[in-house]
Design a protein around this motif. Structure first.
Motif, PDB file in Angstrom:
ATOM      1  N   GLY A 158       9.810  -7.371   6.479  1.00 56.48           N
ATOM      2  CA  GLY A 158       9.134  -8.387   6.298  1.00 56.48           C
ATOM      3  C   GLY A 158       7.608  -8.161   5.818  1.00 56.48           C
ATOM      4  N   VAL A 159       7.178  -6.962   5.920  1.00 56.80           N
ATOM      5  CA  VAL A 159       6.079  -6.089   5.568  1.00 56.80           C
ATOM      6  C   VAL A 159       6.378  -4.951   4.872  1.00 56.80           C
ATOM      7  N   VAL A 160       6.041  -4.792   3.700  1.00 59.73           N
ATOM      8  CA  VAL A 160       6.486  -3.510   3.077  1.00 59.73           C
ATOM      9  C   VAL A 160       5.060  -2.603   2.589  1.00 59.73           C
ATOM     10  N   THR A 161       5.529  -1.121   2.551  1.00 63.57           N
ATOM     11  CA  THR A 161       4.410  -0.180   1.855  1.00 63.57           C
ATOM     12  C   THR A 161       4.947   0.193   0.834  1.00 63.57           C
ATOM     13  N   LEU A 162       4.209  -0.463  -0.367  1.00 62.00           N
ATOM     14  CA  LEU A 162       4.636  -0.182  -1.760  1.00 62.00           C
ATOM     15  C   LEU A 162       4.495   1.329  -1.892  1.00 62.00           C
ATOM     16  N   LEU A 163       5.247   2.115  -2.795  1.00 62.28           N
ATOM     17  CA  LEU A 163       4.776   3.458  -3.348  1.00 62.28           C
ATOM     18  C   LEU A 163       3.824   3.115  -4.418  1.00 62.28           C
ATOM     19  N   ASP A 164       2.566   2.996  -4.014  1.00 62.67           N
ATOM     20  CA  ASP A 164       1.301   2.666  -4.605  1.00 62.67           C
ATOM     21  C   ASP A 164       0.259   3.545  -4.305  1.00 62.67           C
ATOM     22  N   ASP A 166      -2.639   3.342  -5.593  1.00 62.10           N
ATOM     23  CA  ASP A 166      -4.042   2.715  -5.693  1.00 62.10           C
ATOM     24  C   ASP A 166      -4.362   1.839  -4.420  1.00 62.10           C
ATOM     25  N   HIS A 167      -3.786   1.858  -3.413  1.00 62.15           N
ATOM     26  CA  HIS A 167      -4.152   1.298  -2.371  1.00 62.15           C
ATOM     27  C   HIS A 167      -3.882   2.023  -1.070  1.00 62.15           C
ATOM     28  N   ASP A 168      -4.728   2.017  -0.004  1.00 61.54           N
ATOM     29  CA  ASP A 168      -4.241   2.656   1.243  1.00 61.54           C
ATOM     30  C   ASP A 168      -3.133   2.166   2.089  1.00 61.54           C
ATOM     31  N   PHE A 169      -2.978   3.087   2.873  1.00 59.84           N
ATOM     32  CA  PHE A 169      -1.833   2.669   3.973  1.00 59.84           C
ATOM     33  C   PHE A 169      -2.291   1.529   4.903  1.00 59.84           C
ATOM     34  N   TRP A 170      -1.722   0.357   5.217  1.00 61.54           N
ATOM     35  CA  TRP A 170      -0.248   0.176   5.142  1.00 61.54           C
ATOM     36  C   TRP A 170       0.346  -0.355   3.713  1.00 61.54           C
ATOM     37  N   VAL A 171      -0.774  -0.989   2.872  1.00 54.64           N
ATOM     38  CA  VAL A 171      -0.241  -1.654   1.794  1.00 54.64           C
ATOM     39  C   VAL A 171       0.292  -0.607   0.930  1.00 54.64           C
ATOM     40  N   GLY A 172      -0.384   0.574   0.528  1.00 50.69           N
ATOM     41  CA  GLY A 172      -0.014   1.530  -0.308  1.00 50.69           C
ATOM     42  C   GLY A 172       0.131   2.900   0.240  1.00 50.69           C
ATOM     43  N   VAL A 173       0.120   3.979  -0.533  1.00 50.32           N
ATOM     44  CA  VAL A 173       0.136   5.374   0.017  1.00 50.32           C
ATOM     45  C   VAL A 173      -0.933   6.144  -0.496  1.00 50.32           C
ATOM     46  N   ARG A 174      -2.027   5.600  -0.943  1.00 51.17           N
ATOM     47  CA  ARG A 174      -3.070   6.449  -1.531  1.00 51.17           C
ATOM     48  C   ARG A 174      -3.523   7.487  -0.429  1.00 51.17           C
ATOM     49  N   ASP A 175      -3.929   6.994   0.835  1.00 55.02           N
ATOM     50  CA  ASP A 175      -4.521   7.986   1.991  1.00 55.02           C
ATOM     51  C   ASP A 175      -3.301   8.544   2.824  1.00 55.02           C
ATOM     52  N   PHE A 176      -2.083   8.654   2.451  1.00 57.49           N
ATOM     53  CA  PHE A 176      -1.006   8.685   3.180  1.00 57.49           C
ATOM     54  C   PHE A 176      -1.245  10.230   3.892  1.00 57.49           C
ATOM     55  N   ALA A 221      -3.106  -6.992   1.423  1.00 63.42           N
ATOM     56  CA  ALA A 221      -2.015  -7.547   2.373  1.00 63.42           C
ATOM     57  C   ALA A 221      -0.875  -8.317   1.600  1.00 63.42           C
ATOM     58  N   ASP A 222      -1.310  -9.373   0.673  1.00 66.12           N
ATOM     59  CA  ASP A 222      -0.483 -10.203  -0.084  1.00 66.12           C
ATOM     60  C   ASP A 222       0.086  -9.502  -1.402  1.00 66.12           C
ATOM     61  N   LEU A 223      -0.325  -8.270  -1.607  1.00 66.87           N
ATOM     62  CA  LEU A 223       0.350  -7.594  -2.982  1.00 66.87           C
ATOM     63  C   LEU A 223       1.466  -7.900  -3.160  1.00 66.87           C
ATOM     64  N   ALA A 224       2.470  -7.580  -2.558  1.00 69.11           N
ATOM     65  CA  ALA A 224       3.785  -7.744  -2.737  1.00 69.11           C
ATOM     66  C   ALA A 224       4.660  -9.018  -2.964  1.00 69.11           C
ATOM     67  N   GLY A 225       3.910  -9.707  -2.474  1.00 67.18           N
ATOM     68  CA  GLY A 225       4.562 -11.274  -2.667  1.00 67.18           C
ATOM     69  C   GLY A 225       4.713 -11.957  -1.600  1.00 67.18           C
ATOM     70  N   PRO A 226       5.243 -13.460  -1.553  1.00 66.53           N
ATOM     71  CA  PRO A 226       4.833 -14.291  -0.133  1.00 66.53           C
ATOM     72  C   PRO A 226       6.020 -14.190   0.637  1.00 66.53           C
ATOM     73  N   ASP A 227       7.303 -13.708   0.323  1.00 64.94           N
ATOM     74  CA  ASP A 227       8.400 -13.820   1.212  1.00 64.94           C
ATOM     75  C   ASP A 227       9.208 -12.542   1.056  1.00 64.94           C
TER      76      ASP A 227
END
Length: 281
Positions: A158-164, A166-176, A221-227
């Motif tokens: 339901g909520v994804v962490t993109l291999l991105d 440019d964004h911090d965790f959990w949205v992305g992995v910049r500060d992983f 938080a809404d970067l990946a889309g609505p559903d």
């Protein structure tokens, strides 16, 4: 007098009993052990981990993969991460790998090592499937431990962490690396067979919308889309931008139903088992 060795052996084959994890007994697991394990005790068998969602249907997934385990000669391990671990209302702390000093990935790896002491499985690399909450767990475990996976099937998180980056965790992995003490290893990730699987009608958003008043809210938080469908497409695109191949299976006419995904996952696993590991680079 009861023969303890016979009793232990009886409950450790087929649909096993549920074992407390010795590393941390708050957590437990059960397995399906195919007949081939008794028939060929000197052989090392592949291990497949099936991670439950928020409903904690661990035995259901174990049982649904039993026929596949017999056909393919794999041992199925189904962990249980109970609700209420970090507090009475905790349903999903396991999905994000860490909760304070609690490392869910370490618990998972301990279960794998315990299984290897009990059954003749290879703990060095294993395959993993998770749906919904288990899909959360599976893709974040993949980021943390690609060197331990031969294949991963990510089902409708339901909520994804993109291999991105440019964004911090959990949205992305910049500060992983700061969060987990371990960097993202893209070369290791490229060696793992990856499936993303979801129902074609999996469009409900009531459980997965993160608003500014939600504890998990953060910018992006809404970067990946609505559903879930949109979020899985975004996750796939983020993998592919970094050279990670993805098998994307969508089951038409099915909503959010992990049990219905089992045949698609079995086909993916059978193909992955038949192929040698990908080379790095």
């Amino acid at each position: 007098m009861v023969d303890k060795h016979k009793e232990q052996a009886f409950y450790a084959r087929g649909r096993t009993t549920i074992y407390a994890c010795q590393f941390d007994p708050r957590f437990s697991y059960c397995c399906y052990v195919p007949k081939a394990v008794e028939e060929a005790p000197d052989r090392r068998f592949p291990l497949f981990v099936a991670v439950h969602g928020t409903g904690r249907l661990m035995t259901a997934y174990r049982d649904l993969f039993a026929d596949f385990a017999e056909r393919a000669g794999v041992v199925v391990l189904a962990p249980l991460f109970p609700a209420g671990i970090t507090g009475p209302d905790d349903l999903g702390s396991y999905k994000f790998m860490r909760a304070g000093d609690l490392h869910y990935d370490a618990v998972m790896l301990a279960m794998v090592e315990e299984a290897a002491r009990r059954w003749p499985v290879d703990p060095s690399r294993f395959s993993m499937f998770g749906f919904s909450g288990g899909g959360h767990f599976a893709h974040r475990f993949f980021y943390l431990h690609p060197e331990r996976l031969s294949a991963v099937s990510i089902g409708a998180p339901g909520v994804v962490t993109l291999l991105d980056f440019d964004h911090d965790f959990w949205v992305g992995v910049r500060d992983f690396e700061r969060v987990f003490g371990k960097p993202i290893e893209l070369d290791a990730m490229r060696r793992v067979a990856v499936q993303m699987v979801i129902g074609g009608d999996d469009t409900e958003t009531w459980e997965i919308t993160i608003t500014p008043d939600s504890p998990r809210w953060m910018p992006g938080a809404d970067l990946a889309g609505p559903d879930r469908l949109a979020r899985m497409r975004s996750l796939k695109a983020s993998f592919e931008r970094h050279g990670i191949s993805v098998r994307h299976d969508v089951l038409p006419g099915v909503a959010h139903n992990g049990l219905a995904m089992v045949p698609l996952v079995e086909r993916f696993l059978a193909d992955a088992l038949a192929q040698p590991m990908k080379k790095a680079g």
